[in-house]
Design an enzyme around this catalytic site. Structure first.
Site, PDB file in Angstrom:
ATOM      1  CG  PHE A  79      11.774   4.649   9.521  1.00 19.13           C
ATOM      2  CD1 PHE A  79      13.157   4.681   9.570  1.00 19.13           C
ATOM      3  CD2 PHE A  79      11.057   5.725  10.026  1.00 19.13           C
ATOM      4  CE1 PHE A  79      13.819   5.769  10.120  1.00 19.13           C
ATOM      5  CE2 PHE A  79      11.718   6.811  10.580  1.00 19.13           C
ATOM      6  CZ  PHE A  79      13.102   6.830  10.625  1.00 19.13           C
ATOM      7  N   GLY A  80      10.257   1.568   6.226  1.00 12.01           N
ATOM      8  CA  GLY A  80       9.662   0.278   5.914  1.00 12.01           C
ATOM      9  C   GLY A  80       8.523   0.391   4.934  1.00 12.01           C
TER      10      GLY A  80
ATOM     11  CB  VAL B  39       2.105   0.206   4.901  1.00 13.94           C
ATOM     12  CG1 VAL B  39       0.730  -0.205   5.425  1.00 13.94           C
ATOM     13  CG2 VAL B  39       2.836   1.049   5.925  1.00 13.94           C
TER      14      VAL B  39
ATOM     15  CG  LEU C 171      -1.894  -1.179   1.338  1.00 15.54           C
ATOM     16  CD1 LEU C 171      -2.662  -1.087   2.643  1.00 15.54           C
ATOM     17  CD2 LEU C 171      -2.839  -1.228   0.153  1.00 15.54           C
ATOM     18  N   GLY C 172       2.041   1.159   0.548  1.00  9.99           N
ATOM     19  CA  GLY C 172       2.895   2.335   0.633  1.00  9.99           C
ATOM     20  C   GLY C 172       4.262   1.954   1.145  1.00  9.99           C
TER      21      GLY C 172
ATOM     22  N   GLY D  99       8.051   3.849   2.982  1.00  8.91           N
ATOM     23  CA  GLY D  99       8.737   5.015   3.529  1.00  8.91           C
ATOM     24  C   GLY D  99      10.180   4.658   3.824  1.00  8.91           C
TER      25      GLY D  99
ATOM     26  CE  LYS E 171       5.684   1.883  10.384  1.00  9.86           C
ATOM     27  NZ  LYS E 171       5.424   3.044  11.268  1.00  9.86           N
TER      28      LYS E 171
ATOM     29  CG  ASP F  33       5.084  13.458  11.104  1.00  7.64           C
ATOM     30  OD1 ASP F  33       5.037  14.580  10.550  1.00  7.64           O
ATOM     31  OD2 ASP F  33       5.399  12.420  10.503  1.00  7.64           O
TER      32      ASP F  33
END
Length: 264
Positions: free
Chosen positions: A48-49, A51, A43-44, A46, A64, A157
């Protein structure tokens, strides 16, 4: 006082008897057997990892997974520990974690319509000019953040990109990767820590000093995002220009969105 991190519990009186950050998770109700998780489409992603959508015990979930060597294991487990302490209709719900083998995993509820930012941009024509719907989104984010403050958490954030949309236009605050539990309602990050400049108040830009008050500022910017249907705040300005704009005697603020009723 020169410590690398805020003390959250008394030091052990016995040298060398310090428990790891993951202590207590191995047999807790939140530890998941990774063989029970079925990972599906991504799904996505970043820094750091990633999803992914997945399935766990018959539920469609978000999975995640942390990339190795991109953040400390303690930081990842701290995020999971944060989420286990939170339960609110407007916060993304944690189902469980995997800490006993790599990669480390957090399993949460899946919000099928993705980020609030993408949702606003994608459905602008359908939402326009439904100010009552936009105000309801703002209220839901506010409810989630008020709960965080009541529990003495700082998100650090908050933005439309870090809120998710589910069925029946339910909006939930997500991404607690930067959240910290603080005893004195303030957290000063270590020098060089990155943070979202366009959502930051003067005390964060000048001193990297976070508190529930800086979350309120970020909430205000998030409201602006909602009422502009996902427009980028301070578009075209650099971080230094933003600081100069908001941190001076005749300080500048984001202009009221055209479709925002004046009484709001």
């Amino acid at each position: 006082a020169g410590l690398s991190t805020r003390l959250r519990s008394p030091p052990s009186p016995e040298a060398g008897n310090t428990a790891p950050a993951s202590a207590g998770f191995g047999h807790s109700k939140y530890e998941i057997d990774p063989s029970e998780i079925q990972i599906e489409q991504q799904l996505g992603a970043g820094c750091f990892g990633t999803v992914n959508q997945g399935k766990w015990r018959g539920k469609v979930v978000a999975v995640k997974m942390m990339k190795e060597n991109t953040m400390s294991e303690d930081s990842f487990i701290e995020e999971a520990r944060t989420m286990t302490q939170l339960n609110h209709p407007n916060l993304v719900q944690l189902y469980g974690i995997v800490t006993q083998r790599k990669p480390l995993i957090i399993v949460t509820e899946l919000m099928p319509y993705g980020s609030l930012l993408a949702y606003l941009r994608r459905h602008k024509s359908r939402l326009l000019p439904k100010t009552a719907t936009l105000l309801d989104m703002c209220t839901q984010v506010c409810n989630g953040m008020a709960y965080l403050e009541k529990r003495r958490f700082i998100h650090r954030d908050l933005a439309a990109r870090n809120c998710l949309v589910g069925e029946s236009m339910v909006v939930k605050v997500a991404d607690f990767g930067l959240a910290r539990y603080v005893l004195d309602d303030e957290y000063t990050s270590s020098q060089g820590t990155k943070f979202p400049v366009k959502w930051a108040p003067p005390e964060v830009l000048n001193f990297t000093r976070f508190s529930s008050k800086s979350d309120v500022w970020a909430f205000g910017v998030t409201l602006w995002e909602i009422f502009t249907y996902g427009f980028q705040p301070w578009a075209g300005l650099t971080g230094q220009q933003i600081l100069e704009a908001i941190d001076k005697p005749n300080s500048q603020r984001l202009e009221q969105p055209d479709l925002c009723p004046r009484e709001y």
